[in-house]
Write an enzyme that holds these catalytic residues in place. Sequence first.
Site: not given
Length: 216
Positions: A7, A32, A34, A36, A65, A67, A136, A174-175, A196
């Site tokens: 990420s 990846h 992210d 947001m 992804h 969000m 997640m 993810d996470g 990440g």
Amino acid sequence: MIKVAPSILSADFSAMGEAVKNVEAWGADYIHLDVMDGNFVPQITFGAMMCKAIRKHTSLPIDAHLMVREPRKYVEAFRDAGADILTFHVEADDHIHGTLQKIKECGMKAGVVLNPATSLSAIEYVLEYCDMILLMSVNPGMGGQKFIPEVVRKIEKLKKMLDDGGHKADIEIDGGINPETAKYCIDAGANVLVAGNSVFTSQNPANTIKLIRNHF
């Protein structure tokens, strides 16, 4: 085959072109992204313009992804920006089936995302339309969080749902992913790992990616 998707949320924002080149050189499988919006989650990060900018610097598939609220509004923009995979949160969309169809019509792989506490029943009737299901393993909106171990049981249940229905979707996590937590996820049935901090803060990112992929 296990795939690793670093990420770039954990990369140096002032040198994203260099960051994605490095990710490719380190042996990753996806980039990846992210996305947001400051609404569905508190933070604001990237949009389609960042996707378009990094597309010039890598041949790896871009795994975007979303969000964001009303994700369907952004499908064409990410198609035009060069995204290859587009996933969106079921918690942020009132018409999941329609959004999956739209992503596919735009020529991208389509997937849904579930927060840690969201039941798998939310996607029971759209599994056949999904190329990827992202679970997640932290609450969305911030990098660097600790892995939520209860998600391992959720991976196992999702894998059984897919197998029982004859579905071939990838299971992405993810996470809080590092070589240790990746092993739990892979053993439970996941095959795409988003990492990440564990990659970008590593003394040897290429080796970290190998350790995640080989899960030992």
